[in-house]
Design a protein around this motif. Structure first.
Motif, mmCIF file in Angstrom:
data_model
loop_
_atom_site.group_PDB
_atom_site.id
_atom_site.type_symbol
_atom_site.label_atom_id
_atom_site.label_comp_id
_atom_site.label_asym_id
_atom_site.label_seq_id
_atom_site.Cartn_x
_atom_site.Cartn_y
_atom_site.Cartn_z
ATOM 1 N N ARG A 149 -3.281 1.021 4.663
ATOM 2 C CA ARG A 149 -2.290 1.676 5.532
ATOM 3 C C ARG A 149 -0.875 1.429 5.030
ATOM 4 N NH1 ARG A 149 0.732 -0.450 9.545
ATOM 5 N NH2 ARG A 149 -0.511 -2.374 9.572
ATOM 6 N N MET A 150 -0.564 0.187 4.717
ATOM 7 C CA MET A 150 0.805 -0.124 4.308
ATOM 8 C C MET A 150 1.122 0.411 2.921
ATOM 9 S SD MET A 150 1.616 -3.907 5.859
ATOM 10 C CE MET A 150 3.262 -3.807 5.163
ATOM 11 N N PHE A 151 0.108 0.572 2.083
ATOM 12 C CA PHE A 151 0.378 1.094 0.737
ATOM 13 C C PHE A 151 0.757 2.569 0.785
ATOM 14 C CE2 PHE A 151 -0.791 3.057 -3.297
ATOM 15 C CZ PHE A 151 -0.130 2.216 -4.184
ATOM 16 N N PRO A 160 8.509 -1.669 -2.020
ATOM 17 C CA PRO A 160 7.573 -1.841 -3.148
ATOM 18 C C PRO A 160 7.298 -3.307 -3.450
ATOM 19 C CG PRO A 160 9.743 -1.197 -3.939
ATOM 20 C CD PRO A 160 9.764 -1.038 -2.450
ATOM 21 N N GLU A 161 8.198 -4.203 -3.000
ATOM 22 C CA GLU A 161 7.993 -5.627 -3.260
ATOM 23 C C GLU A 161 6.737 -6.161 -2.587
ATOM 24 O OE1 GLU A 161 10.538 -5.474 0.512
ATOM 25 O OE2 GLU A 161 10.367 -4.374 -1.396
ATOM 26 N N PHE A 163 3.911 -4.906 -2.921
ATOM 27 C CA PHE A 163 2.770 -4.639 -3.797
ATOM 28 C C PHE A 163 3.053 -4.839 -5.278
ATOM 29 C CE2 PHE A 163 1.871 -2.231 0.057
ATOM 30 C CZ PHE A 163 0.518 -2.485 0.261
ATOM 31 N N ASP A 164 4.295 -5.008 -5.667
ATOM 32 C CA ASP A 164 4.608 -4.938 -7.098
ATOM 33 C C ASP A 164 4.041 -6.083 -7.940
ATOM 34 O OD1 ASP A 164 6.316 -6.974 -6.350
ATOM 35 O OD2 ASP A 164 8.166 -5.893 -6.802
ATOM 36 N N LYS A 165 3.513 -7.128 -7.307
ATOM 37 C CA LYS A 165 2.865 -8.198 -8.053
ATOM 38 C C LYS A 165 1.343 -8.111 -7.991
ATOM 39 C CE LYS A 165 6.589 -11.588 -7.520
ATOM 40 N NZ LYS A 165 6.947 -12.938 -7.011
ATOM 41 N N LEU A 166 0.837 -7.111 -7.291
ATOM 42 C CA LEU A 166 -0.597 -7.003 -7.055
ATOM 43 C C LEU A 166 -1.242 -5.981 -8.004
ATOM 44 C CD1 LEU A 166 -0.507 -7.127 -3.153
ATOM 45 C CD2 LEU A 166 -0.901 -9.009 -4.760
ATOM 46 N N ARG A 167 -2.566 -6.006 -8.060
ATOM 47 C CA ARG A 167 -3.291 -5.237 -9.064
ATOM 48 C C ARG A 167 -3.070 -3.736 -8.947
ATOM 49 N NH1 ARG A 167 -9.347 -7.572 -8.975
ATOM 50 N NH2 ARG A 167 -9.659 -5.895 -10.511
ATOM 51 N N VAL A 168 -2.926 -3.226 -7.730
ATOM 52 C CA VAL A 168 -2.773 -1.791 -7.545
ATOM 53 C C VAL A 168 -1.527 -1.270 -8.245
ATOM 54 C CG1 VAL A 168 -1.488 -2.010 -5.360
ATOM 55 C CG2 VAL A 168 -2.831 0.059 -5.816
ATOM 56 N N TRP A 169 -0.512 -2.108 -8.353
ATOM 57 C CA TRP A 169 0.760 -1.683 -8.936
ATOM 58 C C TRP A 169 0.654 -1.494 -10.450
ATOM 59 C CZ3 TRP A 169 3.940 0.049 -5.454
ATOM 60 C CH2 TRP A 169 5.239 0.376 -5.802
ATOM 61 N N GLN A 170 -0.373 -2.058 -11.052
ATOM 62 C CA GLN A 170 -0.560 -1.915 -12.497
ATOM 63 C C GLN A 170 -1.155 -0.552 -12.855
ATOM 64 O OE1 GLN A 170 -2.928 -5.264 -13.758
ATOM 65 N NE2 GLN A 170 -1.679 -6.705 -12.598
ATOM 66 N N ARG A 173 -1.296 5.829 -11.659
ATOM 67 C CA ARG A 173 -1.604 6.878 -10.694
ATOM 68 C C ARG A 173 -1.457 6.372 -9.268
ATOM 69 N NH1 ARG A 173 -7.390 10.085 -9.966
ATOM 70 N NH2 ARG A 173 -6.677 11.538 -8.349
ATOM 71 N N SER A 174 -1.964 5.167 -9.006
ATOM 72 C CA SER A 174 -1.835 4.592 -7.667
ATOM 73 C C SER A 174 -0.376 4.363 -7.320
ATOM 74 C CB SER A 174 -2.601 3.261 -7.595
ATOM 75 O OG SER A 174 -3.960 3.444 -7.904
ATOM 76 N N ARG A 175 0.366 3.833 -8.268
ATOM 77 C CA ARG A 175 1.783 3.533 -8.022
ATOM 78 C C ARG A 175 2.559 4.800 -7.659
ATOM 79 N NH1 ARG A 175 2.402 0.988 -12.447
ATOM 80 N NH2 ARG A 175 3.566 2.547 -13.625
ATOM 81 N N SER A 176 2.185 5.912 -8.285
ATOM 82 C CA SER A 176 2.886 7.175 -8.007
ATOM 83 C C SER A 176 2.620 7.685 -6.595
ATOM 84 C CB SER A 176 2.459 8.245 -9.022
ATOM 85 O OG SER A 176 1.112 8.647 -8.801
ATOM 86 N N MET A 177 1.565 7.182 -5.955
ATOM 87 C CA MET A 177 1.207 7.633 -4.614
ATOM 88 C C MET A 177 1.695 6.682 -3.527
ATOM 89 S SD MET A 177 -2.693 8.880 -5.516
ATOM 90 C CE MET A 177 -3.017 9.649 -3.939
ATOM 91 N N PHE A 178 2.340 5.593 -3.924
ATOM 92 C CA PHE A 178 2.821 4.612 -2.954
ATOM 93 C C PHE A 178 3.800 5.253 -1.971
ATOM 94 C CE2 PHE A 178 6.261 1.554 -1.903
ATOM 95 C CZ PHE A 178 5.529 0.716 -1.070
#
Length: 411
Positions: A149-151, A160-161, A163-170, A173-178
């Motif tokens: 939900r929060m992503f 973005p802070e 999530f920016d240290k977590l795996r999804v941020w790497q 494609r996922s990052r572009s949908m944040f």
């Protein structure tokens, strides 16, 4: 005193600031060794004689300083060895706290957190419109949905802070949908009661809360006056125990969010099966399955405004009784080879967590808690047991009294 090495180093540094600085030395005066404190001030070495009245306290403080410096030396070396672990799972060394389920309570290392955000990337790539995930109780399903939900929710797009240290941020494609997709999230965990009337009140309470999270829609320039009036009517109906609005409540909210954002929302439903389990064991199954079947049909089947959905629970209610007409449903149970490590801790995660919490008891932990087999994934540990053990440092059966087993007993 903290047993977390990083936190303990911080405690030591704070205490060292309080203790007298310098080096305790002795000089022979009139044939007797007398204690002096030697310090360097502005590049010059200065010595202070320790008065007899202060001597006992000063000697104790300098002994404490020596011991703390030695402890810090060992802990620093230990923490250095954790860098590779924390690079991939950055919040394993944070303080262990019990009873929190919302991802917002864990963000930025506020509390101990095992990174499960790779699920988001896997889910995006997999692409099925509706996913049902069943896992035992206390396996982290609620926290997982809160993380999703929060992503995606645009209301967190400025953070973005989180999530920016977590795996999804790497994952690019996922990052572009944040922060780009509205999310409807609810739980039926509170839908319990000795009869249909009591249980359905719990469901309406959850739906009322769900609407309350989106009251910003009442200020939306993209919604008509009639849209806003129906929003208020629906929420008010739940206050007044009017069950006639239940079946279309989520579908209608999807429509409003689509009008406001221009994007079809994600729907997250936690503990979908709680009202059905309660109804089965307490004798009002026919009434509850009728309500739930229509709610899920309208939300997941007859809903042009639904983007995707994730549903979680502990059981798989047979398709022909609840999801009988869904042809776009992916089921991930404990026997399926998909999303096997999205909930629960892998054995490697448990080993890393214990090390980051300065606990050297993996052998005993494995003997006590061992692990589940989920799909092809061996040794998935129940998070509730592991987190409680790290908090209490006692090998107990923490999980055994966390839920009712009425359904198993009846069967």
């Amino acid at each position: 005193m903290s047993t977390n090495p990083t936190k303990r180093i911080e405690e030591i540094d704070r205490r060292l600031e309080e203790l007298p600085r310098g080096t305790l030395t002795y000089k022979k005066i009139n044939g007797k060794e007398q204690p002096y404190i030697q310090r360097t001030i502005d590049g010059k070495s200065v010595s202070y004689y320790v008065k007899v009245s202060e001597r006992e306290r000063v000697l104790v403080e300098f002994e404490e300083r020596t011991n703390l410096l030695e402890e810090k030396k060992h802990l620093t070396a230990y923490a250095e060895g954790l860098k590779d672990i924390l690079k991939h799972n950055p919040y394993l060394s944070a303080k262990v706290v019990i009873g929190y389920q919302d991802f917002e309570d864990f963000t930025c290392g506020q509390q101990f957190y095992v990174d499960k955000t790779h699920f988001i990337s896997e889910w995006i790539r997999e692409g099925t419109k509706i996913t049902l995930i069943t896992r035992p109780r206390r396996f982290g399903k609620t926290t997982l949905l809160s993380t999703i939900r929060m992503f995606f929710d645009p209301r967190y797009a400025d953070h973005p802070e989180y999530f920016d240290k977590l795996r999804v941020w790497q994952d690019e494609r996922s990052r572009s949908m944040f922060g780009s997709i509205p999310v409807i999230s609810t739980s039926f965990g509170g839908c319990k009661g000795i009869d249909y009337k009591q249980s359905i009140r719990g469901m309406m309470g959850q739906l009322r809360t769900m609407y309350g999270h989106h009251e910003y829609l009442l200020d939306s320039p993209r919604l008509s006056d009639r849209d806003k009036e129906l929003f208020k009517e629906t929420k008010c109906a739940f206050f007044n125990n009017d069950t006639s609005y239940i079946e279309n409540s989520i579908r209608y909210l999807c429509e409003l969010l689509y009008k406001h954002f221009g994007v079809k929302p994600i729907v997250l439903i936690d503990e979908y099966d709680t009202p059905l389990i309660e109804a089965y064991t307490d004798g009002y199954w026919d009434e509850m399955i009728t309500t739930c079947r229509q709610l899920f049909h309208n939300t997941l089947k007859e809903n042009d405004y639904l983007g995707r959905a994730i549903i979680t629970g502990v059981t798989k209610v047979l398709k022909n009784s609840l999801f009988y007409d869904l042809n776009n449903l992916l089921v991930a149970t404990v026997t399926d080879d998909i999303y096997t490590d999205c909930c629960g801790f892998t054995e490697q995660e448990v080993m890393d967590a214990l090390k980051c919490q300065n606990i050297d008891d993996m052998k005993k932990v494995k003997e006590m808690y061992d692990g589940f087999i989920i799909g092809h994934q061996k040794d998935i540990y129940n998070p509730w047991s592991i987190v409680n053990y790290m908090k209490e440092r006692l090998l107990r059966s923490y999980w055994i009294l966390t839920s009712s087993n009425k359904l198993i007993g009846d069967i």
